[in-house]
Write a protein that holds these residues in place. Structure first.
Motif, mmCIF file in Angstrom:
data_model
loop_
_atom_site.group_PDB
_atom_site.id
_atom_site.type_symbol
_atom_site.label_atom_id
_atom_site.label_comp_id
_atom_site.label_asym_id
_atom_site.label_seq_id
_atom_site.Cartn_x
_atom_site.Cartn_y
_atom_site.Cartn_z
ATOM 1 N N LEU A 48 0.897 -1.349 -0.030
ATOM 2 C CA LEU A 48 0.144 0.086 0.022
ATOM 3 C C LEU A 48 0.831 1.364 -0.066
ATOM 4 N N ALA A 49 1.796 1.224 0.745
ATOM 5 C CA ALA A 49 2.699 2.374 0.754
ATOM 6 C C ALA A 49 3.380 2.823 -0.590
ATOM 7 N N ARG A 50 4.054 1.670 -1.179
ATOM 8 C CA ARG A 50 4.529 1.720 -2.509
ATOM 9 C C ARG A 50 3.522 2.189 -3.491
ATOM 10 N N ARG A 53 2.808 6.045 -2.800
ATOM 11 C CA ARG A 53 4.087 6.770 -3.359
ATOM 12 C C ARG A 53 4.074 6.774 -4.612
ATOM 13 N N TRP A 54 3.883 5.656 -5.422
ATOM 14 C CA TRP A 54 4.127 5.916 -6.934
ATOM 15 C C TRP A 54 3.002 6.533 -7.706
ATOM 16 N N LYS A 55 1.937 6.461 -6.935
ATOM 17 C CA LYS A 55 0.761 7.241 -7.620
ATOM 18 C C LYS A 55 1.140 8.766 -7.375
ATOM 19 N N ARG A 56 1.596 9.005 -6.223
ATOM 20 C CA ARG A 56 1.987 10.491 -6.218
ATOM 21 C C ARG A 56 2.971 10.873 -7.159
ATOM 22 N N MET A 57 3.912 9.997 -7.294
ATOM 23 C CA MET A 57 5.317 10.456 -8.307
ATOM 24 C C MET A 57 4.471 10.420 -9.758
ATOM 25 N N LEU A 58 3.557 9.705 -10.139
ATOM 26 C CA LEU A 58 2.844 9.827 -11.314
ATOM 27 C C LEU A 58 2.089 11.222 -11.504
ATOM 28 N N GLU A 59 1.285 11.630 -10.451
ATOM 29 C CA GLU A 59 0.687 12.653 -10.567
ATOM 30 C C GLU A 59 1.181 14.049 -10.573
ATOM 31 N N SER A 60 2.350 13.808 -9.815
ATOM 32 C CA SER A 60 3.103 15.214 -9.685
ATOM 33 C C SER A 60 3.666 15.568 -11.006
ATOM 34 N N VAL A 77 7.283 -3.475 -15.245
ATOM 35 C CA VAL A 77 6.141 -2.601 -15.476
ATOM 36 C C VAL A 77 4.936 -3.361 -14.764
ATOM 37 N N SER A 78 4.590 -4.774 -14.918
ATOM 38 C CA SER A 78 3.560 -5.474 -14.847
ATOM 39 C C SER A 78 3.468 -5.388 -13.219
ATOM 40 N N TYR A 79 4.626 -5.359 -12.525
ATOM 41 C CA TYR A 79 4.427 -5.647 -11.029
ATOM 42 C C TYR A 79 3.943 -4.153 -10.748
ATOM 43 N N LEU A 80 4.495 -3.038 -11.350
ATOM 44 C CA LEU A 80 4.151 -1.583 -10.711
ATOM 45 C C LEU A 80 2.460 -1.636 -11.211
ATOM 46 N N THR A 81 2.434 -1.920 -11.935
ATOM 47 C CA THR A 81 0.672 -1.647 -12.311
ATOM 48 C C THR A 81 0.001 -2.635 -11.631
ATOM 49 N N ARG A 82 0.175 -3.723 -11.082
ATOM 50 C CA ARG A 82 -0.248 -4.639 -10.402
ATOM 51 C C ARG A 82 -0.495 -4.053 -9.171
ATOM 52 N N VAL A 83 0.570 -3.474 -8.502
ATOM 53 C CA VAL A 83 0.621 -2.742 -7.157
ATOM 54 C C VAL A 83 -0.154 -1.505 -7.057
ATOM 55 N N LEU A 84 0.052 -0.611 -8.089
ATOM 56 C CA LEU A 84 -0.852 0.644 -8.168
ATOM 57 C C LEU A 84 -2.451 0.184 -8.225
ATOM 58 N N ARG A 85 -2.893 -0.808 -8.583
ATOM 59 C CA ARG A 85 -4.314 -1.184 -8.391
ATOM 60 C C ARG A 85 -4.827 -0.993 -6.919
ATOM 61 N N LEU A 86 -3.680 -1.125 -5.845
ATOM 62 C CA LEU A 86 -4.172 -1.167 -4.505
ATOM 63 C C LEU A 86 -4.486 0.259 -4.096
ATOM 64 N N THR A 87 -4.356 1.393 -4.895
ATOM 65 C CA THR A 87 -4.816 2.896 -4.666
ATOM 66 C C THR A 87 -6.180 2.807 -4.952
ATOM 67 N N GLN A 88 -6.937 1.939 -5.673
ATOM 68 C CA GLN A 88 -8.295 1.914 -6.007
ATOM 69 C C GLN A 88 -9.336 1.415 -4.900
ATOM 70 N N LEU A 89 -8.453 0.848 -4.016
ATOM 71 C CA LEU A 89 -9.206 0.088 -2.780
ATOM 72 C C LEU A 89 -10.269 1.167 -2.035
ATOM 73 N N ALA A 90 -11.318 0.785 -1.339
ATOM 74 C CA ALA A 90 -12.144 1.514 -0.448
ATOM 75 C C ALA A 90 -11.202 1.830 0.870
ATOM 76 N N PRO A 91 -11.467 3.196 1.120
ATOM 77 C CA PRO A 91 -10.961 3.900 2.080
ATOM 78 C C PRO A 91 -10.970 2.881 3.456
ATOM 79 N N ASP A 92 -12.183 2.376 3.692
ATOM 80 C CA ASP A 92 -12.408 1.491 4.662
ATOM 81 C C ASP A 92 -11.588 0.228 4.853
ATOM 82 N N LEU A 93 -11.392 -0.203 3.642
ATOM 83 C CA LEU A 93 -10.456 -1.485 3.383
ATOM 84 C C LEU A 93 -9.180 -0.959 3.819
ATOM 85 N N VAL A 94 -8.713 0.088 3.126
ATOM 86 C CA VAL A 94 -7.267 0.480 3.586
ATOM 87 C C VAL A 94 -7.182 0.822 5.074
ATOM 88 N N GLU A 95 -7.943 1.194 5.552
ATOM 89 C CA GLU A 95 -7.685 1.355 7.072
ATOM 90 C C GLU A 95 -7.826 0.234 7.641
#
Length: 131
Positions: A48-50, A53-60, A77-95
């Motif tokens: 989740l932390a990665r 972080r990667w999402k912020r780097m792309l958005e910046s 690239v495939s690993y990065l995109t797979r991990v980036l999908r975690l930014t789409q999780l519901a906030p309650d789930l992340v919490e």
């Protein structure tokens, strides 16, 4: 106990549990009704932390594409995109993941599968009994 009662040399306590694998490590799963302090899954928290972080780097705008970022991070690239999908999780789930309240079956490996797009669907399927 009174002062006259002898103290036994050994005491045997039976605690029913199962050993399960979670995130590459073994963990004790206590029987129904037993409570235990849950710990966050380190692999999930790190992913989740990665991801954020990667999402912020792309958005910046520092990186124009996912491929550029993957090259900079020296990962596939495939690993990065797979991990980036975690930014789409519901906030309650992340919490829940950060607090260690996720169900035992919810691992980084299990999140590689199909995840509902809508947050309510994620909560229903990944955190049953919380709605």
């Amino acid at each position: 106990m009174t002062r006259a009662t002898p103290i036994p040399e050994t005491v045997t306590i039976h605690v029913p549990f199962r050993i399960i694998k979670r995130g590459g490590r073994k963990e004790m799963l206590l029987s129904e009704g037993a409570s235990a302090q849950r710990r966050p899954d380190d692999a999930l928290v790190k992913a989740l932390a990665r991801a954020f972080r990667w999402k912020r780097m792309l958005e910046s705008g520092d990186f124009a594409t996912v491929a550029e970022l993957a090259a900079r991070e020296r990962i596939a690239v495939s690993y990065l995109t797979r991990v980036l999908r975690l930014t789409q999780l519901a906030p309650d789930l992340v919490e829940a993941i950060l607090e260690g309240r996720q169900p035992p079956g919810l691992t980084l490996q299990s999140l590689r599968g199909q995840i509902p797009d809508e947050w309510s669907g994620q909560i229903e399927s990944l955190l049953p009994g919380t709605q």
